[in-house]
Write an enzyme that holds these catalytic residues in place. Structure first.
Site, mmCIF file in Angstrom:
data_model
loop_
_atom_site.group_PDB
_atom_site.id
_atom_site.type_symbol
_atom_site.label_atom_id
_atom_site.label_comp_id
_atom_site.label_asym_id
_atom_site.label_seq_id
_atom_site.Cartn_x
_atom_site.Cartn_y
_atom_site.Cartn_z
ATOM 1 N N CYS A 67 -3.163 6.372 -1.847
ATOM 2 C CA CYS A 67 -4.194 7.384 -2.128
ATOM 3 C C CYS A 67 -3.659 8.790 -1.868
ATOM 4 O O CYS A 67 -3.384 9.162 -0.726
ATOM 5 C CB CYS A 67 -5.412 7.055 -1.270
ATOM 6 S SG CYS A 67 -6.523 8.401 -0.904
ATOM 7 N N CYS A 70 -5.547 11.061 0.493
ATOM 8 C CA CYS A 70 -5.394 10.584 1.883
ATOM 9 C C CYS A 70 -4.131 11.159 2.505
ATOM 10 O O CYS A 70 -4.127 11.546 3.678
ATOM 11 C CB CYS A 70 -5.304 9.063 1.943
ATOM 12 S SG CYS A 70 -6.788 8.207 1.414
#
Ligand SMILES: [Zn+2]
Length: 146
Positions: A67, A70
């Site tokens: 991600c 993230c």
């Protein structure tokens, strides 16, 4: 703060000031506690242990390695831990490996930041916040609930 040992799974209670001075060693196996500033990456077992044993607020960053947002958010989360680490236990949970935990806490999108107290979710916020946003969000929680 509670420091989880990845070598022997022991939970160490170490005063924040001590952690600030120097990365602590595990009292049981003398292994080095894995800390990134005041953030610990924990498996489900450790997460549950910390929840049971902590009287502090716990802030959890649910993330995954694939991600992009993230990855961006990680350093921000770490930076904020330097300011709140004395009052808040900062944890990171990898949703790829801790699938059951993420679903138990109702995590749908990542990054997702969850604030917990006394084993209950106080609030959560999704998305990669920047430093000021995370700081403000966290400060506002303290004004309301402390
Ligand atoms: Zn240990």
């Amino acid at each position: 703060m509670l420091c989880y040992c990845h070598s022997c799974s022991a939970l160490n209670r170490v005063p924040f000031e001590k952690v600030k001075e120097k990365t602590p060693l595990c009292g049981k196996c003398q292994g080095q506690i894995q800390l990134h500033d005041f953030v610990q990456e924990v498996p489900t077992e450790a997460f549950d242990k910390i929840l049971r044993n902590s009287n502090d607020y716990i802030l959890v960053d649910f993330w995954a390695s694939w991600c992009g947002p993230c990855q961006q958010y990680g350093p921000t989360f770490q930076m904020v831990s330097k300011e709140f680490g004395d009052r808040v236990q900062f944890l990171k949970v990898n949703t790829e490996t801790e699938v059951e935990l993420a679903s138990r806490l109702g995590i749908r999108g990542i990054p997702n930041t969850v604030l917990i107290k006394d084993s209950k979710i106080v609030d959560s916020i999704s998305g990669a916040l920047n430093y000021d946003q995370l700081r403000q969000w966290l400060s506002s929680k303290f004004k309301i609930i402390s």
